[in-house]
Design a protein around this motif. Structure first.
Motif, PDB file in Angstrom:
ATOM      1  N   GLY A 123       0.834  -1.196   0.000  1.00 14.39           N
ATOM      2  CA  GLY A 123       0.000   0.000   0.000  1.00 14.39           C
ATOM      3  C   GLY A 123       0.867   1.243   0.000  1.00 14.39           C
ATOM      4  N   GLY A 124       0.795   2.039  -1.035  1.00 14.10           N
ATOM      5  CA  GLY A 124       1.658   3.203  -1.212  1.00 14.10           C
ATOM      6  C   GLY A 124       2.551   2.974  -2.414  1.00 14.10           C
ATOM      7  N   ARG A 125       3.396   3.931  -2.681  1.00 10.30           N
ATOM      8  CA  ARG A 125       4.310   3.809  -3.819  1.00 10.30           C
ATOM      9  C   ARG A 125       5.740   3.785  -3.319  1.00 10.30           C
ATOM     10  NH1 ARG A 125       1.933   7.558  -8.318  1.00 10.30           N
ATOM     11  NH2 ARG A 125       3.866   7.055  -9.349  1.00 10.30           N
ATOM     12  N   VAL A 126       6.486   2.817  -3.787  1.00  9.70           N
ATOM     13  CA  VAL A 126       7.877   2.652  -3.366  1.00  9.70           C
ATOM     14  C   VAL A 126       8.741   3.720  -4.024  1.00  9.70           C
ATOM     15  CG1 VAL A 126       9.883   1.119  -3.388  1.00  9.70           C
ATOM     16  CG2 VAL A 126       7.579   0.159  -3.089  1.00  9.70           C
ATOM     17  N   ASN A 127       9.531   4.403  -3.225  1.00  8.17           N
ATOM     18  CA  ASN A 127      10.535   5.332  -3.744  1.00  8.17           C
ATOM     19  C   ASN A 127      11.847   4.559  -3.872  1.00  8.17           C
ATOM     20  OD1 ASN A 127       9.063   7.774  -3.968  1.00  8.17           O
ATOM     21  ND2 ASN A 127       9.133   7.970  -1.752  1.00  8.17           N
ATOM     22  N   PHE A 128      12.040   3.947  -5.039  1.00  7.45           N
ATOM     23  CA  PHE A 128      13.270   3.203  -5.273  1.00  7.45           C
ATOM     24  C   PHE A 128      14.439   4.173  -5.269  1.00  7.45           C
ATOM     25  CE2 PHE A 128      10.036   0.421  -6.964  1.00  7.45           C
ATOM     26  CZ  PHE A 128      10.450  -0.816  -6.505  1.00  7.45           C
ATOM     27  N   LYS A 129      15.598   3.691  -4.807  1.00 12.56           N
ATOM     28  CA  LYS A 129      16.789   4.528  -4.763  1.00 12.56           C
ATOM     29  C   LYS A 129      17.430   4.542  -6.148  1.00 12.56           C
ATOM     30  CE  LYS A 129      18.784   2.177  -1.529  1.00 12.56           C
ATOM     31  NZ  LYS A 129      19.697   1.671  -0.526  1.00 12.56           N
ATOM     32  N   SER A 130      17.577   5.731  -6.703  1.00 17.01           N
ATOM     33  CA  SER A 130      18.166   5.847  -8.033  1.00 17.01           C
ATOM     34  C   SER A 130      18.339   7.305  -8.392  1.00 17.01           C
ATOM     35  CB  SER A 130      17.252   5.191  -9.071  1.00 17.01           C
ATOM     36  OG  SER A 130      17.715   5.442 -10.373  1.00 17.01           O
ATOM     37  N   GLN A 131      19.288   7.558  -9.263  1.00 14.35           N
ATOM     38  CA  GLN A 131      19.414   8.899  -9.820  1.00 14.35           C
ATOM     39  C   GLN A 131      18.216   9.211 -10.719  1.00 14.35           C
ATOM     40  OE1 GLN A 131      22.954   9.117 -12.213  1.00 14.35           O
ATOM     41  NE2 GLN A 131      22.443   7.307 -13.412  1.00 14.35           N
ATOM     42  N   TYR A 132      17.455   8.187 -11.098  1.00 15.56           N
ATOM     43  CA  TYR A 132      16.298   8.364 -11.969  1.00 15.56           C
ATOM     44  C   TYR A 132      14.975   8.403 -11.200  1.00 15.56           C
ATOM     45  CZ  TYR A 132      19.951   6.696 -15.042  1.00 15.56           C
ATOM     46  OH  TYR A 132      21.148   6.537 -15.686  1.00 15.56           O
ATOM     47  N   SER A 133      15.037   8.254  -9.880  1.00 13.99           N
ATOM     48  CA  SER A 133      13.818   8.217  -9.074  1.00 13.99           C
ATOM     49  C   SER A 133      13.049   9.521  -9.156  1.00 13.99           C
ATOM     50  CB  SER A 133      14.155   7.946  -7.608  1.00 13.99           C
ATOM     51  OG  SER A 133      14.626   6.642  -7.460  1.00 13.99           O
ATOM     52  N   THR A 134      11.746   9.379  -9.005  1.00 13.53           N
ATOM     53  CA  THR A 134      10.876  10.541  -8.948  1.00 13.53           C
ATOM     54  C   THR A 134      10.084  10.476  -7.652  1.00 13.53           C
ATOM     55  OG1 THR A 134       9.136   9.370 -10.148  1.00 13.53           O
ATOM     56  CG2 THR A 134      10.644  10.724 -11.452  1.00 13.53           C
ATOM     57  N   LYS A 135       9.772  11.628  -7.101  1.00 12.98           N
ATOM     58  CA  LYS A 135       9.001  11.675  -5.857  1.00 12.98           C
ATOM     59  C   LYS A 135       7.669  10.969  -6.079  1.00 12.98           C
ATOM     60  CE  LYS A 135       7.412  14.996  -2.392  1.00 12.98           C
ATOM     61  NZ  LYS A 135       7.661  14.237  -1.248  1.00 12.98           N
ATOM     62  N   GLY A 136       7.299  10.118  -5.138  1.00 19.91           N
ATOM     63  CA  GLY A 136       6.059   9.372  -5.274  1.00 19.91           C
ATOM     64  C   GLY A 136       6.240   8.031  -5.955  1.00 19.91           C
ATOM     65  N   GLY A 137       7.464   7.692  -6.315  1.00 17.67           N
ATOM     66  CA  GLY A 137       7.733   6.383  -6.888  1.00 17.67           C
ATOM     67  C   GLY A 137       7.836   6.382  -8.397  1.00 17.67           C
ATOM     68  N   ALA A 138       8.671   5.483  -8.894  1.00 17.24           N
ATOM     69  CA  ALA A 138       8.903   5.382 -10.336  1.00 17.24           C
ATOM     70  C   ALA A 138       7.757   4.658 -11.043  1.00 17.24           C
ATOM     71  CB  ALA A 138      10.213   4.644 -10.589  1.00 17.24           C
ATOM     72  N   SER A 139       7.078   3.790 -10.348  1.00 11.85           N
ATOM     73  CA  SER A 139       6.000   3.024 -10.963  1.00 11.85           C
ATOM     74  C   SER A 139       4.656   3.677 -10.695  1.00 11.85           C
ATOM     75  CB  SER A 139       5.989   1.596 -10.397  1.00 11.85           C
ATOM     76  OG  SER A 139       4.852   0.919 -10.841  1.00 11.85           O
ATOM     77  N   ARG A 140       3.885   3.835 -11.728  1.00 15.18           N
ATOM     78  CA  ARG A 140       2.537   4.393 -11.573  1.00 15.18           C
ATOM     79  C   ARG A 140       1.576   3.363 -11.000  1.00 15.18           C
ATOM     80  NH1 ARG A 140       2.224   6.261 -17.623  1.00 15.18           N
ATOM     81  NH2 ARG A 140       4.353   6.930 -17.659  1.00 15.18           N
ATOM     82  N   ASN A 141       1.985   2.107 -10.995  1.00 18.06           N
ATOM     83  CA  ASN A 141       1.102   1.012 -10.622  1.00 18.06           C
ATOM     84  C   ASN A 141       1.220   0.580  -9.163  1.00 18.06           C
ATOM     85  OD1 ASN A 141       0.353   0.680 -13.397  1.00 18.06           O
ATOM     86  ND2 ASN A 141       2.320  -0.308 -13.719  1.00 18.06           N
ATOM     87  N   GLY A 142       2.089   1.178  -8.376  1.00 19.76           N
ATOM     88  CA  GLY A 142       2.382   0.607  -7.076  1.00 19.76           C
ATOM     89  C   GLY A 142       3.262  -0.614  -7.276  1.00 19.76           C
TER      90      GLY A 142
END
Length: 170
Positions: A123-142
Motif C-alpha cells: 500500500g503506497g508507492r515505493v521510492n526506489f533509490k536511483s538517480q532516476y527516481s521521482t518523488k512518489g515512486g517510479a512506478s505508476r502502478n504501485g
C-alpha cells in the motif's frame, strides 16, 4: 492523451534499470525468511547487490534469492519463470521479487499466473533509490512482492502498508 495512453506510455526514465530496493523494504523481506542468500538481479559487476551477486543467466544455487528485475513485462516474465524453476529444484529454495503491480497485464497472466505462490500488495508507492527516481515512486502502478516457494496448495495474498514498514524497518 486518453487514460490508456497515460498509464501505458513511457516516462522520461522508463528505460533505465537502476532502481534499487530501499533498505527498509529489503529488511522487511529479510525478516520474512530470516536471510537472503543471493541478489538475482544485480549489475554484472555486483555493485548494486544487496546479497551475494547472482545473474539471471547463471545456474541458480540452492538458497533464498531476491530479485528486483527491470520493470518491463518481458524481463519480469523471465525472472518469474527462472524463479519458479529455482523454487521447485530443491527443498527450501525460495525466490522473492519486487515488481511494479503489472499483474493485470494479459501477457504476464498468460505466462506466469500459475508460477506465483504468494503475493504481498504494498500500500503506497515505493521510492526506489536511483538517480532516476521521482518523488512518489517510479512506478505508476504501485508495487508487489512475489514469492515462489513450495508451501501449500493455494496461492496466498497479503497486504502491507509501506508507511508501517518504514516505521518498523527504517
Amino acid at each position: 492523451m486518453g487514460r490508456y495512453e497515460t498509464m501505458n506510455s513511457k516516462t522520461k526514465f522508463s528505460d533505465q534499470v537502476d532502481f534499487r530496493t530501499p533498505t527498509y523494504l529489503f529488511k522487511y523481506i529479510q525478516s520474512l525468511f530470516g536471510r537472503i542468500d543471493y541478489d538475482g538481479a544485480c549489475f554484472a559487476d555486483g555493485s548494486n547487490a544487496l546479497a551475494k551477486p547472482l545473474r539471471l543467466e547463471e545456474k541458480w544455487p540452492k538458497g533464498i534469492i531476491y530479485s528486483n528485475p527491470p520493470f518491463d513485462d518481458d524481463s519480469i516474465i523471465k525472472w518469474i519463470k527462472k524463479g519458479f524453476e529455482h523454487s521447485r529444484a530443491e527443498e527450501n529454495n525460495i525466490h522473492i521479487m519486487i515488481i511494479p503491480n503489472k499483474l493485470n497485464h494479459v501477457k504476464i497472466q498468460k505466462e506466469c499466473s500459475e508460477l506465483i505462490d504468494s503475493i504481498i500488495f504494498l500500500g503506497g508507492r515505493v521510492n526506489f533509490k536511483s538517480q532516476y527516481s521521482t518523488k512518489g515512486g517510479a512506478s505508476r502502478n504501485g508495487s508487489v512482492i512475489l514469492i515462489q516457494e513450495v508451501k501449500g496448495l493455494f496461492q496466498t495474498f497479503n497486504f502491507k502498508l509501506l508507511s508501517e514498514l518504514k516505521e518498523r524497518f527504517n
